[in-house]
Design a protein around this motif. Structure first.
Motif, PDB file in Angstrom:
ATOM      1  N   TYR A 136     -90.096 -29.879  25.755  1.00  8.35           N
ATOM      2  CA  TYR A 136     -90.043 -29.806  27.212  1.00  8.35           C
ATOM      3  C   TYR A 136     -89.634 -28.425  27.726  1.00  8.35           C
ATOM      4  O   TYR A 136     -89.796 -28.119  28.920  1.00  8.35           O
ATOM      5  N   SER A 138     -91.119 -25.866  27.458  1.00  7.52           N
ATOM      6  CA  SER A 138     -92.298 -25.169  27.990  1.00  7.52           C
ATOM      7  C   SER A 138     -92.347 -25.257  29.503  1.00  7.52           C
ATOM      8  O   SER A 138     -93.070 -24.502  30.163  1.00  7.52           O
ATOM      9  N   PHE A 140     -93.138 -27.877  32.956  1.00  7.87           N
ATOM     10  CA  PHE A 140     -94.172 -28.861  33.268  1.00  7.87           C
ATOM     11  C   PHE A 140     -95.076 -28.368  34.392  1.00  7.87           C
ATOM     12  O   PHE A 140     -94.629 -27.670  35.307  1.00  7.87           O
ATOM     13  N   SER A 182     -99.110 -32.016  30.660  1.00  7.78           N
ATOM     14  CA  SER A 182     -98.198 -31.376  31.591  1.00  7.78           C
ATOM     15  C   SER A 182     -97.260 -30.395  30.894  1.00  7.78           C
ATOM     16  O   SER A 182     -96.808 -29.424  31.499  1.00  7.78           O
ATOM     17  N   ALA A 183     -96.972 -30.640  29.613  1.00 12.13           N
ATOM     18  CA  ALA A 183     -96.080 -29.775  28.840  1.00 12.13           C
ATOM     19  C   ALA A 183     -96.425 -29.907  27.370  1.00 12.13           C
ATOM     20  O   ALA A 183     -97.203 -30.790  26.970  1.00 12.13           O
ATOM     21  N   HIS A 205     -92.151 -35.336  24.718  1.00 12.41           N
ATOM     22  CA  HIS A 205     -91.798 -33.927  24.865  1.00 12.41           C
ATOM     23  C   HIS A 205     -90.449 -33.599  24.241  1.00 12.41           C
ATOM     24  O   HIS A 205     -89.920 -32.505  24.439  1.00 12.41           O
ATOM     25  N   GLN A 229     -99.186 -27.248  26.567  1.00 10.67           N
ATOM     26  CA  GLN A 229     -99.316 -27.368  28.015  1.00 10.67           C
ATOM     27  C   GLN A 229    -100.678 -26.824  28.452  1.00 10.67           C
ATOM     28  O   GLN A 229    -101.096 -25.735  28.062  1.00 10.67           O
ATOM     29  N   ALA A 269     -93.151 -24.810  34.911  1.00 10.89           N
ATOM     30  CA  ALA A 269     -93.707 -24.087  33.764  1.00 10.89           C
ATOM     31  C   ALA A 269     -93.177 -22.669  33.721  1.00 10.89           C
ATOM     32  O   ALA A 269     -93.001 -22.012  34.755  1.00 10.89           O
TER      33      ALA A 269
END
Length: 272
Positions: A136, A138, A140, A182-183, A205, A229, A269
């Protein structure tokens, strides 16, 4: 509506708690928070042991109907215990009416109910597949382009019958519109024939934080795949219990449903 938007790990605000525990994020019903404790400390939240990274960071979530106060308990490396009370801001929920659904999916017959129960067990198994890596981090992104047609937490009235609250963000768009991860994460479920959710993907994630993508027209990933992502995982559709083409985008922290708009705000993100 008043919100506590206090973001630490992503640099948007100052932590709300002093001493050895930093908690930040949206401290509200349906919200997500991120925390930091000294490396080597152990964390409990609402009687659940919470995994932390090597740097001492962690995530926690608050249910749609979370009570006014939650507690974080930390045992520091020296054995001392600290407790922090978190005041959770209540929210007011919309009422959404959805008509034109197949009636058998609103009031299913016994055979359909049995199939739905099997699907629910698959979702439970997917949530239990927790990765020990904080993918996570990364951040979203919104997984598809389109109009927001349904929001988290709203009381749903389906074909005139009150049902459970909505637990995701609906993004309406033409069938075939790409849906992206999303991620970063690992696909924990990819199934094309679920009764209510249709073509469904769940991505883990790390540390119990999942995203869910349902009602799709196609799936382009397999169970167990490692995704980055922005990778295309499917396309908007109208499969399952849906009265028009859209993506239902959901977020879960273990068994707790979270507001996707919260996670997009608290964990945006990372910029390259």
């Amino acid at each position: 509506m008043r919100r506590a938007t206090l973001v630490l790990l992503f640099g948007l605000a100052t932590p709300v708690l002093a001493d050895d525990i930093d908690i930040s994020g949206r401290l509200e019903q349906g919200g997500l928070a991120v925390g930091r404790v000294p490396a080597g400390a152990s964390v409990r939240f609402n009687d659940r042991a919470i995994a932390t990274t090597d740097a001492g960071t962690f995530v926690i979530g608050f249910d749609r109907d979370a009570p006014a106060v939650s507690e974080v308990v930390v045992i520091l490396p020296d054995g001392k215990t600290q407790k922090k009370s978190l005041e959770i801001i209540p929210r007011h929920w919309q009422i959404e009416r959805v008509d034109g659904l197949p009636q058998k999916l609103v009031t299913p017959d016994p055979a359909t109910e049995a199939h739905i129960a099997q699907d629910n067990q698959l979702m439970v198994a997917a949530r239990e597949r927790t990765e020990p890596i904080p993918f996570y981090e990364s951040g979203f992104i919104r997984p598809a382009e389109g109009r927001i047609s349904g929001v988290f937490g709203s009381q749903r009235i389906l074909n005139g019958v009150p049902r459970r609250p909505h637990v995701g963000l609906d993004i309406a768009g033409p069938v075939g519109t790409p849906v992206s991860a999303s991620a970063d994460g690992i696909v924990s479920l990819a199934k094309a024939d679920m009764i209510l959710t249709g073509q469904t993907v769940v991505i883990e994630h790390g540390f119990g934080l999942d995203t869910v993508y349902i009602h799709m027209s196609e799936i382009r990933v397999k169970d167990g795949a490692h995704v980055k992502q922005g990778d295309v995982i499917g396309a908007i559709g109208q499969s399952g219990r849906a009265n028009g083409p859209h993506l239902h985008f959901g977020v879960m922290w273990f068994n707790t449903r979270l507001d996707p708009e919260t996670i997009l705000a608290v964990m945006p993100a990372k910029k390259n």
